[in-house]
Each structure stands twice: as structure tokens, then as C-alpha cells.
Design an enzyme around this catalytic site. Structure first.
Site, PDB file in Angstrom:
ATOM      1  N   GLU A 256       0.830  -1.206   0.000  1.00 59.10           N
ATOM      2  CA  GLU A 256       0.000   0.000   0.000  1.00 59.10           C
ATOM      3  C   GLU A 256       0.864   1.255   0.000  1.00 59.10           C
ATOM      4  O   GLU A 256       0.646   2.187  -0.780  1.00 59.10           O
ATOM      5  CB  GLU A 256      -0.917  -0.019   1.217  1.00 59.10           C
ATOM      6  CG  GLU A 256      -1.922   1.116   1.270  1.00 59.10           C
ATOM      7  CD  GLU A 256      -2.853   1.013   2.467  1.00 59.10           C
ATOM      8  OE1 GLU A 256      -3.553   2.004   2.760  1.00 59.10           O
ATOM      9  OE2 GLU A 256      -2.887  -0.048   3.121  1.00 59.10           O
ATOM     10  N   GLY A 289      -7.731   5.860   7.580  1.00 56.29           N
ATOM     11  CA  GLY A 289      -8.560   5.827   8.764  1.00 56.29           C
ATOM     12  C   GLY A 289      -8.037   4.890   9.829  1.00 56.29           C
ATOM     13  O   GLY A 289      -8.124   5.188  11.022  1.00 56.29           O
ATOM     14  N   ALA A 290      -7.470   3.739   9.397  1.00 52.67           N
ATOM     15  CA  ALA A 290      -7.015   2.743  10.363  1.00 52.67           C
ATOM     16  C   ALA A 290      -5.504   2.593  10.408  1.00 52.67           C
ATOM     17  O   ALA A 290      -4.968   2.061  11.371  1.00 52.67           O
ATOM     18  CB  ALA A 290      -7.659   1.385  10.057  1.00 52.67           C
ATOM     19  N   SER A 291      -4.803   3.041   9.388  1.00 51.34           N
ATOM     20  CA  SER A 291      -3.345   2.882   9.368  1.00 51.34           C
ATOM     21  C   SER A 291      -2.702   4.083   8.698  1.00 51.34           C
ATOM     22  O   SER A 291      -3.363   4.880   8.020  1.00 51.34           O
ATOM     23  CB  SER A 291      -2.953   1.596   8.628  1.00 51.34           C
ATOM     24  OG  SER A 291      -3.325   1.671   7.256  1.00 51.34           O
ATOM     25  N   GLN A 293       1.127   5.120   6.564  1.00 53.45           N
ATOM     26  CA  GLN A 293       2.332   4.576   5.932  1.00 53.45           C
ATOM     27  C   GLN A 293       3.360   5.678   5.673  1.00 53.45           C
ATOM     28  O   GLN A 293       2.993   6.829   5.418  1.00 53.45           O
ATOM     29  CB  GLN A 293       2.003   3.900   4.590  1.00 53.45           C
ATOM     30  CG  GLN A 293       1.165   2.653   4.672  1.00 53.45           C
ATOM     31  CD  GLN A 293      -0.308   2.953   4.805  1.00 53.45           C
ATOM     32  OE1 GLN A 293      -0.819   3.921   4.274  1.00 53.45           O
ATOM     33  NE2 GLN A 293      -1.019   2.104   5.552  1.00 53.45           N
TER      34      GLN A 293
END
Length: 556
Positions: A256, A289-291, A293
């Protein structure tokens, strides 16, 4: 592939030779012919229009005016994908149409014929179609989005032209326990693809669904049910072929981040074969929203003992455009913006529980703007599966400084660092100060969504890490402060009035950059949403790999 003329070309030579009139005339004819060719090439290769970058116009990379470009006629290679290694055939630049009378379309709406291309009339490879579409569905934690990409096959590898982008809420993870409803939620996106892709190309337009952190957090059994239902619906209800490898899957966090890095640097012309040799790729930081990078290409001082990137999950070897890149990447699951909110609320609620507080009483939260309130859902202590609604208020304690102290605990900066140096949460990361001291930094997704509405329409001042702290300071002070700074900015006021947690969001972003990654407060940053109509993020990078990295088959 396109190679600089300085790399492989044959010079046109016109020597003066002995002083004989006939030979001299022949030489001058050759020189005159060369001048005509050069003028023609300069006209054909003049730079494209200015690119739109975060609302600010910046010129595209220059450097084509003093070199001739020619196609590499070698057959396309077959990229080999291994763990932490990726080799991609680079799509050709899209700066110069073959037919100048038809401007290069930048969107589906401006395309004179979506079934054709202005770049050529026949594909380079006779077995390929002239135009190739690809569908990439980003199943994120807060919503699903479809990217409908148009490529052409004028070169030895697919050439990217433009995208059509549509999104909807909520994300697949909102349908836990209802896999059929989750699959059906994608219908409106796929129906858009049916209308957009020319019907004759439907059966050869590959589709992939890549879920991100939302489904990772849902749990393997429920996530698998949803993915199976999506795969079944795509196979039976729509004409598009699924890609051969992992067509509907949870994307690896490292892919990602790296694909987002490819997308941004490809569109900014820093990693393509025709990019300036002095171009330094951007560091790309994506906040979902959740991670979240981070991906960058560190440069080590060979004189130091640790002058290399340590081996491990964080190391990603990428071959793109004929050049090898050794990237550092890490995906922090649980440190996306929505998860950070939950972490802050949980910590504030726990701290309140240690004091004598009446049941059902409002709880002061320094990460909410002053005189604002929010009913939040928090886990019950000792029973993570059980939640309760708690009313939290900013009262007179909301402030950037107080909220930042909460963030210091949330960031887990003091976690054990087994392999040094570490960023936060005990994660190894080369020092950005030492290995990426001057490179440009690009912030995506929620970074853009929260920061951009608060910026003035036009400013000559660069955006820095400290700028986020400055915004957070005024936001956390509440509405009187908003009206003083943004009273004339309707969009900003609407955003602030609608989001009590804006103070929390900005403070977390600053803590992530300053405390977590250890960027200096004075470090210049850029925020981005799209370039030339193309959404930034991992989807284009993944689509380039999809059309250039695997053998595509059409649906019967």
C-alpha cells in the site's frame, strides 16, 4: 520504454571536408536539413501544460528541450514480483500527443473517443488492443472507491492517460456479518465502470479489489466471508475479468505504501526514465482511517559504520523505469486517524475513571476544541468487546499544548527499540535527518482533507511542520479563535463547526510528524489530493503493476 537521445542515437553528420564547392554545398544542405529536423523536434517536444498541484500551479519537469527522445523497440519484459521486490515496466510519458490537432484528454469527459487514443492509430504490438482499461477498487476503512484507468498500447508498455474516480460510504468493514450486503455495496461503483468503459472492451478490462486496514482489523473469518462474497458477485454479475493473482484480497501494508510512492513520484516525473537525473523522489506519507504509511528512499553516508538499510520487513527493492530503488517503508496499523481518535478517547476516559467522577458525568477532553462536546464510543475497561457512550467536552481545557501531552502517550515513543534507530512504537527507521535531510515530503489522504480547508486560497508562504501546530493552536481555542482567523472563509468555518475533533486531528498529525518521525518543525511539506485529475494514493501504482506486470486474459 523511452531513452534519452544521449543514451542511444545516431548523429547526423555533415562535414565540411576539402575546399571543393560541390562538397561544401552538400555539407550545407545537410546542415540545413539538420536544422529543420531539430526545429521540428523542439516543436513536437515542447513541455506540456502546467500541472495542478494541491491548488497551486507548478511547472512540469523540464528537460526535454535539449534532447531527442526515441522509443525502445525491444519487446516488453515480464516483471518478476518477489517478497519486497517489484520490477515494473515503466509506462511511457504522456506529454506529446501523436496528433497535435487533438489535445491530450485529461478526463473521461474531455476524451473525444474513449475507445481510441490521440497518441497513435495502431498499437505497438499487433496482438494488443489499442486501448486498455483497468479497474482498481480501493476498499478502505471508511469507504470504497473505484478508479477507472485508461491506458494505451502505443509503446512497448502501457501508457497511462487518465482516470475516472467515484467513491461511496461506508466501507466493506461496516458490513461485518453481512457479506452479501458488503458485496452489493460495490454495485454503484461497478455500474459506473460499465457505463464508462466502451462495451467492446468490457471483457478485456481487468478488475481487482484491494481492501486495506479496515478489513485487516475486522478479523480473518469475517473478512474472508466478505471477500468471498465480493469475488462471487464480480464473477457472476459483471463482464470484467478478475486479475489472475489475488483479485479480491487484503492488500499488504507494505505494498500500500510503496504503490502510493510509485503513484506520486510517477505523476511528479521523479522516477521515470525521462525524469531529470537530478530529480529526488518525494517521501510519501499516507494517513488513512485505520493505518498510516511512510515510504522514502534513504541515502546513507558511506563513511559511517551503519551506512546501509538494515534487512527486514521494512526494506523494499523496487525496479522502475530502468532504475533500482531501495526504499524504506512501514505501515503502522492502528495509527490511522480514526484509530488515533479511539486511542485518545480511551486514554482520556481511563484517566477520568481514576478520579472520583459521577456515573454519566461529562468528561473533560483537552483534545476537543474549547466549548465543544462530542458523544464518543469507548471500550469498557477490562472488557474490550463492550462499549459505552461517553459525553466528552472541551470546556475551558481544550488546547494544543494539553492535547499534545496526551499524544505523547498515544505515540508510544518510549516503546522498546530492539533495532536502532526507531521512530515510534519500537519500529526501526533510518534517521530522516541523516538519510533524507533535504528531500521533499508529500502528505496524502487525511493530511490533505484536514489541512487544506484551513489554508488561505493563495499564499506564498511554504507549509511546514510548524504550520500544522499553528493551525492546531487556533483550532483548539474554540469558535472565537476560529472567527478571528477564518471568519471570512466559509469552507473553513463549516468544516470546524461540523467536526469537534478537528483539534485532536491536527494535533495528532503534528505529533506523528514531529514526535513520531522526528521531522524538524521547520521542514517544508506539501499536501496533495490529485494531479491532473488523477487521485494520489496507492491505486494507480497498483494498476500500473496490474497492466504491466501480469499476463492479462479476457473473459469469455
Amino acid at each position: 520504454m523511452i531513452s534519452p537521445r544521449s543514451g542511444n542515437y545516431e548523429r547526423l553528420e555533415g562535414g565540411l571536408g576539402p575546399s571543393r564547392l560541390g562538397v561544401r554545398n552538400i555539407a550545407w544542405r545537410k546542415i540545413f536539413l539538420c536544422l529543420i529536423i531539430i526545429v521540428g523536434l523542439v516543436w513536437l517536444l515542447k513541455p506540456p501544460e502546467q500541472r495542478v498541484w494541491s491548488g497551486i500551479k507548478v511547472p512540469a519537469w523540464q528537460g526535454h528541450s535539449d534532447v531527442d527522445m526515441e522509443h525502445d523497440h525491444s519487446p516488453p519484459s515480464s516483471p518478476m514480483v518477489e517478497p519486497h521486490k517489484l520490477e515494473l515496466d515503466e509506462p511511457l510519458p504522456t506529454s506529446t500527443p501523436t496528433y497535435p490537432s487533438h489535445p491530450r484528454p485529461s478526463s473521461y469527459e474531455s476524451d473525444p473517443d474513449p475507445s481510441k487514443t490521440v497518441f497513435c492509430s495502431t498499437p505497438r504490438n499487433p496482438s494488443s488492443s489499442l486501448v486498455q482499461y483497468a479497474l482498481m477498487i480501493d476498499a478502505g476503512s471508511t469507504g470504497s472507491r473505484i478508479h477507472i484507468y485508461k491506458f494505451n498500447n502505443c509503446g512497448s508498455s502501457p501508457v497511462y492517460e487518465y482516470e475516472k474516480f467515484v467513491q461511496k460510504n461506508p466501507g466493506l468493514s461496516a458490513y461485518a456479518g453481512r457479506p452479501g450486503d458488503a458485496a452489493q455495496s460495490l454495485d454503484s461503483l461497478l455500474d459506473t465502470a460499465v457505463r464508462t468503459v466502451p462495451e467492446a472492451l468490457h471483457h478485456c478490462t481487468p478488475v481487482a479489489v484491494k481492501a486495506t486496514a479496515g478489513l485487516r482489523l475486522l478479523g480473518a473469518p469475517q473478512a474472508a466471508e466478505i471477500l468471498d462474497a465480493v469475488r462471487e458477485r464480480l464473477s457472476t454479475m459483471y463482464p470484467f475479468p478478475l486479475v489472475p493473482e489475488d483479485p479480491v484480497a487484503i492488500m499488504d501494508g507494505r505494498d500500500e505504501g510503496v504503490y502510493a510512492w510509485v503513484t506520486a513520484n510517477y505523476l511528479m516525473d521523479t522516477i521515470r526514465a525521462d525524469s531529470l537525473k537530478t530529480a529526488v523522489p518525494y517521501a510519501v506519507l499516507d494517513l488513512g482511517g485505520a493505518s498510516t504509511q511512510i515510504v522514502f528512499e534513504p541515502v546513507f553516508d558511506s563513511a559511517k559504520s551503519d551506512a546501509a538499510l538494515r534487512e527486514g520487513e521494512h526494506k523494499y527493492e523496487l525496479k522502475f523505469g530502468g532504475k533500482e530503488h531501495v526504499l524504506y517503508q512501514h505501515s503502522y496499523l492502528g495509527y490511522g486517524l480514526m484509530r488515533a481518535r479511539k486511542g485518545v478517547h480511551r486514554l482520556v476516559n481511563f484517566m477520568a475513571s481514576t478520579r472520583t467522577t459521577a456515573v454519566g458525568a461529562e468528561i473533560g477532553n483537552p483534545c476537543l476544541a474549547r466549548e465543544t462536546r462530542r458523544v464518543v464510543e469507548v471500550e469498557v475497561a477490562g472488557s474490550p468487546a463492550t462499549t459505552q457512550n461517553v459525553t466528552m467536552v472541551g470546556g475551558d481545557i481544550g488546547s494544543f499544548e494539553a492535547c499534545n501531552r496526551i499524544m505523547q502517550l498515544v505515540m508510544a515513543k518510549d516503546a522498546i527499540c530492539e533495532v536502532k534507530p526507531c521512530s515510534f512504537d519500537g519500529v526501526y527507521q533510518p534517521s530522516l535527518l541523516d538519510t533524507f535531510p533535504n528531500g521533499k515530503i508529500l502528505l496524502l489522504s487525511y493530511f490533505y482533507d484536514r489541512i487544506n480547508p484551513l489554508l488561505p486560497p493563495s499564499t506564498s508562504r511554504p507549509l511546514t511542520i510548524a504550520s500544522i501546530a499553528d493551525l492546531a493552536t487556533d483550532v483548539c481555542l474554540g469558535q472565537p479563535s476560529w472567527e478571528k482567523r477564518w471568519g471570512d472563509n466559509k469552507q473553513a468555518m463549516e468544516e470546524l463547526l461540523d467536526r469537534p475533533e478537528y483539534c485532536l486531528d491536527l494535533t495528532f498529525m503534528h505529533a506523528l510528524l514531529r514526535l513520531g518521525y522526528e521531522f524538524d518543525d521547520g521542514r517544508t511539506i506539501e499536501i496533495g489530493k490529485r494531479i491532473d485529475g488523477t487521485e494520489l494514493g496507492w491505486a494507480l501504482g497498483a494498476a500500473i503493476a496490474m497492466v504491466g506486470g501480469v499476463e492479462l486474459t479476457c473473459k469469455a
